[in-house]
Motif scaffolding. Sequence first.
Motif, mmCIF file in Angstrom:
data_model
loop_
_atom_site.group_PDB
_atom_site.id
_atom_site.type_symbol
_atom_site.label_atom_id
_atom_site.label_comp_id
_atom_site.label_asym_id
_atom_site.label_seq_id
_atom_site.Cartn_x
_atom_site.Cartn_y
_atom_site.Cartn_z
ATOM 1 N N PRO A 212 -63.273 65.297 -5.884
ATOM 2 C CA PRO A 212 -62.462 65.782 -6.855
ATOM 3 C C PRO A 212 -61.948 67.287 -6.895
ATOM 4 C CG PRO A 212 -64.932 66.083 -7.570
ATOM 5 C CD PRO A 212 -64.732 65.117 -6.054
ATOM 6 N N LYS A 213 -60.756 67.573 -7.324
ATOM 7 C CA LYS A 213 -60.308 68.802 -7.448
ATOM 8 C C LYS A 213 -60.296 69.592 -8.772
ATOM 9 C CE LYS A 213 -57.548 72.464 -6.534
ATOM 10 N NZ LYS A 213 -57.976 73.611 -5.819
ATOM 11 N N THR A 214 -60.777 70.676 -9.148
ATOM 12 C CA THR A 214 -60.678 71.540 -10.214
ATOM 13 C C THR A 214 -59.859 72.720 -9.971
ATOM 14 O OG1 THR A 214 -63.220 70.974 -10.605
ATOM 15 C CG2 THR A 214 -62.148 72.904 -11.716
ATOM 16 N N PHE A 215 -58.988 72.593 -10.930
ATOM 17 C CA PHE A 215 -57.993 73.495 -11.088
ATOM 18 C C PHE A 215 -58.345 74.708 -11.899
ATOM 19 C CE2 PHE A 215 -55.428 69.989 -9.676
ATOM 20 C CZ PHE A 215 -54.462 70.427 -8.805
ATOM 21 N N THR A 216 -58.447 75.862 -11.580
ATOM 22 C CA THR A 216 -58.996 76.899 -12.784
ATOM 23 C C THR A 216 -57.939 77.774 -12.801
ATOM 24 O OG1 THR A 216 -59.546 78.178 -10.779
ATOM 25 C CG2 THR A 216 -61.328 76.649 -11.617
ATOM 26 N N GLY A 217 -58.044 78.746 -13.799
ATOM 27 C CA GLY A 217 -57.075 79.770 -14.053
ATOM 28 C C GLY A 217 -55.850 79.334 -14.544
ATOM 29 N N LEU A 218 -55.799 78.067 -15.408
ATOM 30 C CA LEU A 218 -54.592 77.453 -15.689
ATOM 31 C C LEU A 218 -53.715 78.421 -16.930
ATOM 32 C CD1 LEU A 218 -55.671 73.713 -16.502
ATOM 33 C CD2 LEU A 218 -54.404 74.671 -14.610
ATOM 34 N N SER A 219 -52.564 78.270 -16.690
ATOM 35 C CA SER A 219 -51.857 79.522 -17.403
ATOM 36 C C SER A 219 -51.664 79.010 -18.992
ATOM 37 C CB SER A 219 -50.354 79.562 -17.045
ATOM 38 O OG SER A 219 -49.947 79.921 -15.849
ATOM 39 N N SER A 220 -51.439 79.824 -19.735
ATOM 40 C CA SER A 220 -51.147 79.285 -21.153
ATOM 41 C C SER A 220 -50.001 78.874 -21.317
ATOM 42 C CB SER A 220 -51.432 80.655 -22.246
ATOM 43 O OG SER A 220 -51.101 80.351 -23.348
ATOM 44 N N GLY A 221 -49.965 77.306 -21.824
ATOM 45 C CA GLY A 221 -48.836 76.625 -21.926
ATOM 46 C C GLY A 221 -48.833 75.413 -20.856
ATOM 47 N N TRP A 222 -47.780 74.980 -20.705
ATOM 48 C CA TRP A 222 -47.804 73.916 -19.988
ATOM 49 C C TRP A 222 -47.893 74.035 -18.319
ATOM 50 C CZ3 TRP A 222 -48.714 69.282 -21.646
ATOM 51 C CH2 TRP A 222 -48.049 69.027 -22.965
ATOM 52 N N ASN A 223 -48.725 73.478 -17.469
ATOM 53 C CA ASN A 223 -49.151 73.591 -16.078
ATOM 54 C C ASN A 223 -48.714 72.260 -15.610
ATOM 55 O OD1 ASN A 223 -51.092 76.272 -15.756
ATOM 56 N ND2 ASN A 223 -51.148 75.351 -17.857
ATOM 57 N N ASN A 224 -47.967 72.257 -14.475
ATOM 58 C CA ASN A 224 -47.701 71.031 -13.391
ATOM 59 C C ASN A 224 -48.500 71.119 -12.386
ATOM 60 O OD1 ASN A 224 -45.363 70.033 -15.237
ATOM 61 N ND2 ASN A 224 -44.102 71.664 -14.464
ATOM 62 N N LEU A 225 -49.245 69.920 -11.998
ATOM 63 C CA LEU A 225 -50.372 69.949 -11.249
ATOM 64 C C LEU A 225 -50.070 68.502 -10.451
ATOM 65 C CD1 LEU A 225 -53.648 70.214 -13.411
ATOM 66 C CD2 LEU A 225 -52.434 72.011 -12.375
#
Length: 267
Positions: A212-225
């Motif tokens: 599994p991959k954990t994305f951290t530090g997502l920006s406020s609002g929409w994030n495309n992963l």
Amino acid sequence: SAYRCGVDGASAIPCATPTTLAALSDGTHTLCVAAANNAVDTSSVVAWGSPGCTTVKIDTVAPGASLNQPAPWLALSGTTLTGSASDPTSGLADVLFQAQASGSSNWINLCNPPIVGTSYSCAVDGSDLSDGVVYKLRLLATNNAGSSTASAIYNSTADLVGPSAPVISSGPADNSWLAQTSATYSFSATDPISGVAYYQCSSGSFVTCVSPKTFTGLSSGWNNLSFRAVDNAGNVGASSSRAVGSDLIDPLLSLENLPPHISGTVT
């Protein structure tokens, strides 16, 4: 005889036309012939008149040819074959990187690089190949005397299609909102020929990752992963993606048009 022939400045001897010379050693030789001009019969070609001379190169040794062991897989693009070839006497006339499909007797030309030096390379165009087929690979060198040498043969399998788009098995749903700045996803892809070598993930640009991959530090609002796989041949597969929103700001509540004095509980 009406003609005298000489080789490399040696004494001329009577000869006819056509004439066959004794075996010459490898290298450069000067051949001269002169016709009788009623001069004193002498062994000197010059004394017989102005000789016609030509220079020839004798090369009885085939060129050297070597193919460096290639990768076990041939990709649609990005596969480079390397090798060497040389011929010290007459020089190289042609160098070919060739492939032969399993079960076929025909060799196809992958590359015909210009003759420069002794080291050669070939950027393989996978569109000349068939997916999943095992190919014999060789380097074929031909010298200016017409002799050819084929290198040792290696086998590689053509894998011309990238892995499947990863199947995302767990993690926040697409177009969902999170009250946090991280998201964890599990995913997997398949490749039936060379297999999946590694994965790449992106929240802005692709980098190597694992599941599994954990994305951290997502920006406020929409994030495309995004997620994609790379196979052992180097082919990059199609990507899968999720759009998630990060919202850490509590909602605001405002009360309007209230009377100047109230008592009790406002709900």
